[in-house]
Design an enzyme around this catalytic site. Sequence first.
Site, mmCIF file in Angstrom:
data_model
loop_
_atom_site.group_PDB
_atom_site.id
_atom_site.type_symbol
_atom_site.label_atom_id
_atom_site.label_comp_id
_atom_site.label_asym_id
_atom_site.label_seq_id
_atom_site.Cartn_x
_atom_site.Cartn_y
_atom_site.Cartn_z
ATOM 1 N N CYS A 115 37.772 46.320 48.352
ATOM 2 C CA CYS A 115 38.862 45.444 48.810
ATOM 3 C C CYS A 115 39.816 45.110 47.656
ATOM 4 C CB CYS A 115 38.240 44.175 49.400
ATOM 5 S SG CYS A 115 39.373 42.812 49.674
ATOM 6 N N CYS A 159 40.397 41.414 47.072
ATOM 7 C CA CYS A 159 39.173 40.844 46.488
ATOM 8 C C CYS A 159 39.148 41.086 44.979
ATOM 9 C CB CYS A 159 37.929 41.470 47.118
ATOM 10 S SG CYS A 159 37.752 41.188 48.887
#
Length: 127
Positions: free
Chosen positions: A30, A33
């Site tokens: 991600c 993230c």
Amino acid sequence: MATIEISKDNFKDTVGKQGIVMLDWWASWCGPCRAFAPIYEQTAGKHADITFGKIDTDAQQELAGAFEIRSIPTLMVFRDGILLFEQAGALPAAALEDLISKVRALDMEDVRKQVEAQRAAQEPPKA
């Protein structure tokens, strides 16, 4: 304080304890993230009295499913075992610090009363 890995084995003990617990739900693939991780780590280093946990949604699919995590990163904040905040998306450092200030300022006795009132309102009437 460094962040700690949270799994289904230590989740309840971690979020159920007294004080503030922040959880970052994330995954290695991600992009947002990965962008949020250094902000989260840096903030963790500034607040030794707060537990900063990270939950890898790929490794902890059962836990992510139980909390219906649909977008990552998702940030959750608990205080004294009560979930106070949940939001998907990376926060800038200033917003994360602001959130911490607001959580610290809460009157937890008042929060507990509100939670109890909500629970009572949701209970079916007694016969």
